[in-house]
Design a protein around this motif. Structure first.
Motif, short mmCIF file in Angstrom:
data_model
loop_
_atom_site.label_atom_id
_atom_site.label_comp_id
_atom_site.label_asym_id
_atom_site.label_seq_id
_atom_site.Cartn_x
_atom_site.Cartn_y
_atom_site.Cartn_z
N LYS A 45 0.84 -1.20 0.00
CA LYS A 45 0.00 0.00 0.00
C LYS A 45 0.88 1.25 0.00
CE LYS A 45 -4.21 -1.87 2.08
NZ LYS A 45 -3.86 -3.26 1.76
N PHE A 46 0.83 1.99 -1.09
CA PHE A 46 1.58 3.23 -1.21
C PHE A 46 0.75 4.39 -0.64
CE2 PHE A 46 3.18 0.50 -4.55
CZ PHE A 46 4.56 0.72 -4.52
N THR A 47 1.44 5.41 -0.19
CA THR A 47 0.77 6.63 0.22
C THR A 47 0.59 7.52 -1.00
OG1 THR A 47 1.82 6.52 2.41
CG2 THR A 47 0.86 8.63 1.75
N ARG A 48 -0.64 7.94 -1.24
CA ARG A 48 -0.94 8.74 -2.43
C ARG A 48 -0.67 10.22 -2.17
NH1 ARG A 48 -5.61 6.51 -5.50
NH2 ARG A 48 -5.86 4.34 -4.92
N PHE A 49 -0.44 10.94 -3.26
CA PHE A 49 -0.36 12.40 -3.12
C PHE A 49 -1.68 12.95 -2.58
CE2 PHE A 49 3.10 12.18 -6.35
CZ PHE A 49 4.06 12.88 -5.65
N SER A 50 -2.79 12.37 -2.98
CA SER A 50 -4.09 12.90 -2.61
C SER A 50 -4.51 12.54 -1.19
CB SER A 50 -5.16 12.38 -3.58
OG SER A 50 -5.21 10.96 -3.54
N SER A 51 -3.72 11.71 -0.51
CA SER A 51 -4.14 11.22 0.81
C SER A 51 -4.31 12.35 1.81
CB SER A 51 -3.13 10.19 1.34
OG SER A 51 -1.85 10.79 1.48
N ASN A 52 -3.46 13.36 1.74
CA ASN A 52 -3.61 14.49 2.66
C ASN A 52 -3.27 15.81 1.98
OD1 ASN A 52 -0.91 14.18 2.34
ND2 ASN A 52 -0.43 13.72 4.49
N SER A 53 -3.45 15.83 0.65
CA SER A 53 -3.15 17.03 -0.15
C SER A 53 -1.71 17.49 0.04
CB SER A 53 -4.12 18.17 0.20
OG SER A 53 -5.44 17.78 -0.07
N SER A 54 -0.84 16.57 0.32
CA SER A 54 0.56 16.90 0.54
C SER A 54 1.31 16.92 -0.78
CB SER A 54 1.19 15.87 1.48
OG SER A 54 2.59 16.00 1.49
N ALA A 82 3.68 13.49 -0.14
CA ALA A 82 3.21 12.18 0.33
C ALA A 82 3.40 11.08 -0.69
CB ALA A 82 1.73 12.28 0.71
N GLY A 83 3.27 11.38 -1.99
CA GLY A 83 3.27 10.33 -3.00
C GLY A 83 4.62 9.93 -3.55
N TYR A 84 5.68 10.55 -3.09
CA TYR A 84 7.01 10.18 -3.58
C TYR A 84 7.46 8.89 -2.89
CZ TYR A 84 7.55 14.77 -5.78
OH TYR A 84 7.39 15.89 -6.56
#
Length: 275
Positions: free
Chosen positions: A244-253, A256-258
């Motif tokens: 499970k990757f952390t998405r850029f959209s997960s917290n508008s960071s 986060a998605g790198y």
């Protein structure tokens, strides 16, 4: 067989191409064995695609993919309608008649995302099949796949390679030398002494005020249209398929998605002004 480039690559592809790491080939096989439908979509013509892929992936590369689409003319593949860009069959690498729809997996030319999605519905039995699309061009791959088709997108951002242990380039001429001149292991970077950073920019302040740092247009496009960004497919090839990757959209960071970690220039400047 025209010009200088194509005949030379045909004569000695190993001089210009890197073979795909074995870990990536195994990753593709694992995906296939897990029941995933694998697509290869390229704007290259079929003969050139075959030349490259046979050297990069092996002579049996076509067995890895359920659907191969060449001369896709991206980004038009995503943005144009079926009537503007129908799929075509191929015979000896020559395009044949236009197809009214796409009925079965195979090797095709041109085409459009609408007819491809209809085929994926048939193949998966799902009303809204989920597609994860890997690409290295924001213009041709990532933006159109997300904007027009709402696919999940993985940006291959080679500037992330060596970000934690490399130094900016010293001069432009060294960067302009082709890789065929010899193995140069110098890492790429998101920060350049000549060009600056393409992720964060400095805006001069007014009189008696400090300069401010802002996210660049490129940085905002990456976090807006990419699900995640990685240095290369090899980086994730040995992870479990259900990782499970952390998405850029997960917290508008913006970071986060790198994967496996954000660029240093972003990690050190998390609280930027967005412009």
């Amino acid at each position: 067989n025209c010009g200088i480039y194509f005949p030379e690559v045909k004569r000695d592809p190993g001089r210009y191409l890197h073979s795909c790491p074995e870990s990536v080939k195994k990753w593709l096989r694992r995906l296939k064995n897990a029941g995933k439908i694998l697509l290869l979509i390229t704007s290259s013509h079929s003969d050139y695609c075959r030349l490259l892929c046979e050297h990069i992936l092996g002579n049996d590369f076509a067995d890895l993919f359920d659907i191969v689409i060449t001369n896709a003319l991206k980004p038009g593949f995503f943005s144009q309608s079926p009537s503007q860009r129908p799929f075509r069959t191929l015979e000896n690498d020559e395009e044949q008649e236009a197809l009214p729809s796409l009925d079965k997996p195979g090797w095709y030319s041109q085409g459009n995302a609408v007819h491809l999605n209809e085929l994926l519905k048939k193949m998966t039995g799902k009303a809204e099949p989920k597609v994860v699309y890997f690409g290295d061009s924001m213009h041709s791959d990532i933006f159109p796949a997300r904007h027009y088709s709402n696919w999940e997108t993985v940006l291959i951002l080679e500037e992330l390679r060596g970000d934690r242990d490399g130094k900016p380039e010293e001069s432009e001429p060294l960067e302009k030398k082709g890789k065929y001149e010899g193995p140069k292991a110098k890492p790429l970077n998101t920060l350049s002494k000549k060009w600056g950073s393409f992720l964060i920019d400095s805006i001069s302040g007014l009189e008696n005020t400090e300069d401010s740092l802002v996210y660049t247009w490129t940085c905002k496009r990456i976090s807006t249209y990419s699900t995640i960004a990685i240095p290369s497919i090899e980086t994730i090839a040995e992870l479990p398929l259900d990782y499970k990757f952390t998405r850029f959209s997960s917290n508008s960071s913006k970071t986060a998605g790198y994967y496996p970690h954000p660029p240093l220039v972003l990690s050190n400047n998390e609280t930027q002004t967005t412009k």
